[in-house]
Design a protein around this motif. Structure first.
Motif, mmCIF file in Angstrom:
data_model
loop_
_atom_site.group_PDB
_atom_site.id
_atom_site.type_symbol
_atom_site.label_atom_id
_atom_site.label_comp_id
_atom_site.label_asym_id
_atom_site.label_seq_id
_atom_site.Cartn_x
_atom_site.Cartn_y
_atom_site.Cartn_z
ATOM 1 N N SER A 64 5.236 -16.002 -0.917
ATOM 2 C CA SER A 64 3.941 -15.334 -0.807
ATOM 3 C C SER A 64 3.723 -14.768 0.595
ATOM 4 O O SER A 64 2.829 -13.951 0.796
ATOM 5 C CB SER A 64 2.802 -16.284 -1.168
ATOM 6 O OG SER A 64 2.610 -17.252 -0.156
ATOM 7 N N ALA A 65 4.530 -15.181 1.558
ATOM 8 C CA ALA A 65 4.394 -14.720 2.942
ATOM 9 C C ALA A 65 5.540 -13.767 3.279
ATOM 10 O O ALA A 65 6.714 -14.142 3.181
ATOM 11 C CB ALA A 65 4.399 -15.907 3.900
ATOM 12 N N THR A 98 -6.403 -14.278 -5.786
ATOM 13 C CA THR A 98 -5.857 -15.093 -4.716
ATOM 14 C C THR A 98 -5.113 -14.161 -3.776
ATOM 15 O O THR A 98 -4.374 -13.291 -4.237
ATOM 16 C CB THR A 98 -4.886 -16.149 -5.288
ATOM 17 O OG1 THR A 98 -5.578 -16.921 -6.273
ATOM 18 C CG2 THR A 98 -4.345 -17.057 -4.225
ATOM 19 N N VAL A 99 -5.309 -14.338 -2.491
ATOM 20 C CA VAL A 99 -4.593 -13.511 -1.531
ATOM 21 C C VAL A 99 -3.658 -14.378 -0.696
ATOM 22 O O VAL A 99 -3.891 -15.566 -0.500
ATOM 23 C CB VAL A 99 -5.546 -12.709 -0.611
ATOM 24 C CG1 VAL A 99 -6.335 -11.692 -1.413
ATOM 25 C CG2 VAL A 99 -6.457 -13.620 0.159
ATOM 26 N N ASN A 103 -2.869 -11.194 3.388
ATOM 27 C CA ASN A 103 -3.999 -10.517 2.742
ATOM 28 C C ASN A 103 -3.553 -9.564 1.630
ATOM 29 O O ASN A 103 -4.130 -8.497 1.430
ATOM 30 C CB ASN A 103 -4.875 -9.797 3.767
ATOM 31 C CG ASN A 103 -6.287 -9.608 3.247
ATOM 32 O OD1 ASN A 103 -6.782 -10.425 2.470
ATOM 33 N ND2 ASN A 103 -6.936 -8.539 3.660
ATOM 34 N N ILE A 104 -2.524 -9.969 0.911
ATOM 35 C CA ILE A 104 -2.013 -9.221 -0.244
ATOM 36 C C ILE A 104 -2.306 -10.053 -1.481
ATOM 37 O O ILE A 104 -2.162 -11.275 -1.462
ATOM 38 C CB ILE A 104 -0.494 -8.985 -0.122
ATOM 39 C CG1 ILE A 104 -0.177 -8.204 1.165
ATOM 40 C CG2 ILE A 104 0.049 -8.262 -1.344
ATOM 41 C CD1 ILE A 104 1.299 -8.155 1.500
ATOM 42 N N GLU A 105 -2.697 -9.410 -2.558
ATOM 43 C CA GLU A 105 -2.957 -10.128 -3.813
ATOM 44 C C GLU A 105 -1.690 -10.918 -4.163
ATOM 45 O O GLU A 105 -0.584 -10.384 -4.164
ATOM 46 C CB GLU A 105 -3.330 -9.129 -4.918
ATOM 47 C CG GLU A 105 -3.937 -9.779 -6.147
ATOM 48 C CD GLU A 105 -2.908 -10.388 -7.068
ATOM 49 O OE1 GLU A 105 -3.177 -11.474 -7.612
ATOM 50 O OE2 GLU A 105 -1.825 -9.803 -7.240
ATOM 51 N N ALA A 109 2.291 -9.903 -4.527
ATOM 52 C CA ALA A 109 3.139 -10.262 -3.390
ATOM 53 C C ALA A 109 4.361 -11.056 -3.846
ATOM 54 O O ALA A 109 5.502 -10.775 -3.425
ATOM 55 C CB ALA A 109 2.346 -11.056 -2.364
ATOM 56 N N ILE A 110 4.143 -12.052 -4.689
ATOM 57 C CA ILE A 110 5.245 -12.945 -5.098
ATOM 58 C C ILE A 110 6.132 -12.294 -6.145
ATOM 59 O O ILE A 110 7.364 -12.342 -6.047
ATOM 60 C CB ILE A 110 4.673 -14.280 -5.615
ATOM 61 C CG1 ILE A 110 3.953 -15.003 -4.473
ATOM 62 C CG2 ILE A 110 5.761 -15.151 -6.215
ATOM 63 C CD1 ILE A 110 3.074 -16.147 -4.913
ATOM 64 N N ASN A 111 5.544 -11.671 -7.136
ATOM 65 C CA ASN A 111 6.326 -11.146 -8.254
ATOM 66 C C ASN A 111 6.987 -9.797 -7.961
ATOM 67 O O ASN A 111 7.962 -9.452 -8.625
ATOM 68 C CB ASN A 111 5.461 -11.007 -9.497
ATOM 69 C CG ASN A 111 4.944 -12.348 -9.978
ATOM 70 O OD1 ASN A 111 5.308 -13.396 -9.467
ATOM 71 N ND2 ASN A 111 4.072 -12.325 -10.954
#
Length: 115
Positions: A64-65, A98-99, A103-105, A109-111
């Motif tokens: 996520s980061a 969720t961000v 600050n990315i949805e 971000a993950i997918n």
């Protein structure tokens, strides 16, 4: 798959875990991406015991980061001569917005961005 280097994201359970074990059984060097080291070490032990393949490596990153995604890529590049197979298995879905720390949805971000 003998001699191939394969990275499986989300490799400590579910489809990712099964994929990692199948690749290990076929003789590949398998890079297990996990969010938590302890989960990865358990998966590594189980896969090694089930397949006899000692070429299993745990890599830890929170996808996520964006900084973690970049660090993971750099770690793979620094530690291995090439990457033959990438299985983008890790994914998330959140009912509420969720961000990430960037600050990315989070689902996006993950997918998508981490792929």
């Amino acid at each position: 798959m003998q001699g191939k280097i394969c990275l499986v994201t989300g490799a400590n359970r579910g489809i990712g875990r099964a994929t990692a074990e199948a690749l290990a059984r076929q003789g590949a060097t398998v890079l297990l991406h996990c969010r938590h080291r302890a989960d990865g070490e358990v998966a590594k032990s189980e896969i090694t015991a089930a397949t006899g393949n000692q070429n299993i490596v745990v890599l830890v990153a929170d996808l996520s980061a964006q900084a973690e995604v970049k660090r993971l890529a750099e770690e793979v590049q620094a530690g291995f001569p090439r990457l033959d197979v990438l299985v983008n298995n890790a994914g998330s879905f959140f009912l509420d917005r969720t961000v990430t720390p960037d600050n990315i949805e989070a689902t996006f971000a993950i997918n998508h961005l981490a792929s």
